[in-house]
Write a protein that holds these residues in place. Structure first.
Motif, PDB file in Angstrom:
ATOM      1  N   UNK A  70       0.863  -1.175   0.000  1.00  0.00           N
ATOM      2  CA  UNK A  70       0.000   0.000   0.000  1.00  0.00           C
ATOM      3  C   UNK A  70       0.902   1.228   0.000  1.00  0.00           C
ATOM      4  N   UNK A  71       0.767   2.065  -1.007  1.00  0.00           N
ATOM      5  CA  UNK A  71       1.655   3.213  -1.178  1.00  0.00           C
ATOM      6  C   UNK A  71       1.078   4.514  -0.623  1.00  0.00           C
ATOM      7  N   UNK A  72      -0.167   4.474  -0.134  1.00  0.00           N
ATOM      8  CA  UNK A  72      -0.800   5.703   0.346  1.00  0.00           C
ATOM      9  C   UNK A  72      -1.165   5.649   1.826  1.00  0.00           C
ATOM     10  N   UNK A  73      -0.999   4.480   2.466  1.00  0.00           N
ATOM     11  CA  UNK A  73      -1.384   4.323   3.881  1.00  0.00           C
ATOM     12  C   UNK A  73      -0.484   3.289   4.560  1.00  0.00           C
ATOM     13  N   UNK A  74      -0.450   3.387   5.894  1.00  0.00           N
ATOM     14  CA  UNK A  74       0.146   2.352   6.724  1.00  0.00           C
ATOM     15  C   UNK A  74      -0.974   1.351   7.022  1.00  0.00           C
ATOM     16  N   UNK A  75      -0.619   0.125   7.417  1.00  0.00           N
ATOM     17  CA  UNK A  75      -1.630  -0.902   7.665  1.00  0.00           C
ATOM     18  C   UNK A  75      -1.266  -1.716   8.897  1.00  0.00           C
ATOM     19  N   UNK A  76      -2.286  -2.140   9.635  1.00  0.00           N
ATOM     20  CA  UNK A  76      -2.089  -3.081  10.738  1.00  0.00           C
ATOM     21  C   UNK A  76      -2.934  -4.315  10.452  1.00  0.00           C
ATOM     22  N   UNK A  77      -2.361  -5.488  10.746  1.00  0.00           N
ATOM     23  CA  UNK A  77      -3.045  -6.768  10.582  1.00  0.00           C
ATOM     24  C   UNK A  77      -3.091  -7.462  11.935  1.00  0.00           C
ATOM     25  N   UNK A  78      -4.284  -7.715  12.442  1.00  0.00           N
ATOM     26  CA  UNK A  78      -4.455  -8.441  13.697  1.00  0.00           C
ATOM     27  C   UNK A  78      -5.027  -9.811  13.404  1.00  0.00           C
ATOM     28  N   UNK A  79      -4.334 -10.860  13.827  1.00  0.00           N
ATOM     29  CA  UNK A  79      -4.801 -12.214  13.548  1.00  0.00           C
ATOM     30  C   UNK A  79      -5.824 -12.621  14.605  1.00  0.00           C
TER      31      UNK A  79
END
Length: 175
Positions: A70-79
């Protein structure tokens, strides 16, 4: 909701630009067993935590099985459920086993791809305030565009797990 103690530190990974995936100069962060998801509604537990820390644009699914970033935002992934092997950082990155309760925080530009997962694998993803996420494939053209957008992505005001005094706030700096 049970979250890791205040002194719990995330694992940090530094990925370099490989010519197709820009990655980031800021570290990719992984909290192992960060959230107690041993309940009937683990997705809601994760959504509550992320939302309380200002990461509000959320979705539920898995991780795509093709390389993207993603070049426009940061991301978090919670399992929330199950487990998977995900390669972070592009084709030359790190294959990481993630499981229920783990949280991965990707600065804009960080490549990721699910290599395998359990049948019950479920992820809650979220983004801090800002533009909507766009799925970007690893191509030379996209890489050139991303090098222009990534430096303009605002730093989050809070760590999605630990809040305004969390490790992300201390570790992610423009430089």
């Amino acid at each position: 909701m049970s979250v890791v103690s205040e002194d719990h530190q995330p694992l940090t990974f530094d990925f370099v630009d490989d010519g197709l995936v820009p990655n980031s100069k800021m570290p990719f962060l992984v909290y192992k067993r960060a959230i107690d998801v041993d309940n009937d509604h683990p997705e809601k537990t994760i959504e509550g935590l992320f939302g309380a820390n200002g990461w509000g644009a959320m979705w539920r699914n898995g991780v795509y099985d093709y390389l993207h970033y993603h070049a426009t935002v940061h991301e978090v992934l919670g399992v929330a459920r199950g487990n998977a092997i995900v390669r972070f950082g592009g084709d030359n990155g790190t294959e990481l086993a993630i499981a229920a309760g783990d949280v991965a925080i990707l600065p804009a530009g960080t490549g990721h791809q699910c290599l395998s997962s359990s049948a019950d694998f479920s992820v809650v993803g979220a983004y801090p305030p800002g533009p909507p996420a766009e799925i970007t494939r690893a191509t030379p053209e996209n890489h050139a565009k991303a090098l222009k957008t990534i430096p303009n992505v605002k730093l989050p005001k809070a760590d999605p797990v630990m809040g305004t005094n969390g490790p992300l706030v201390k570790l992610w700096k423009r430089g």
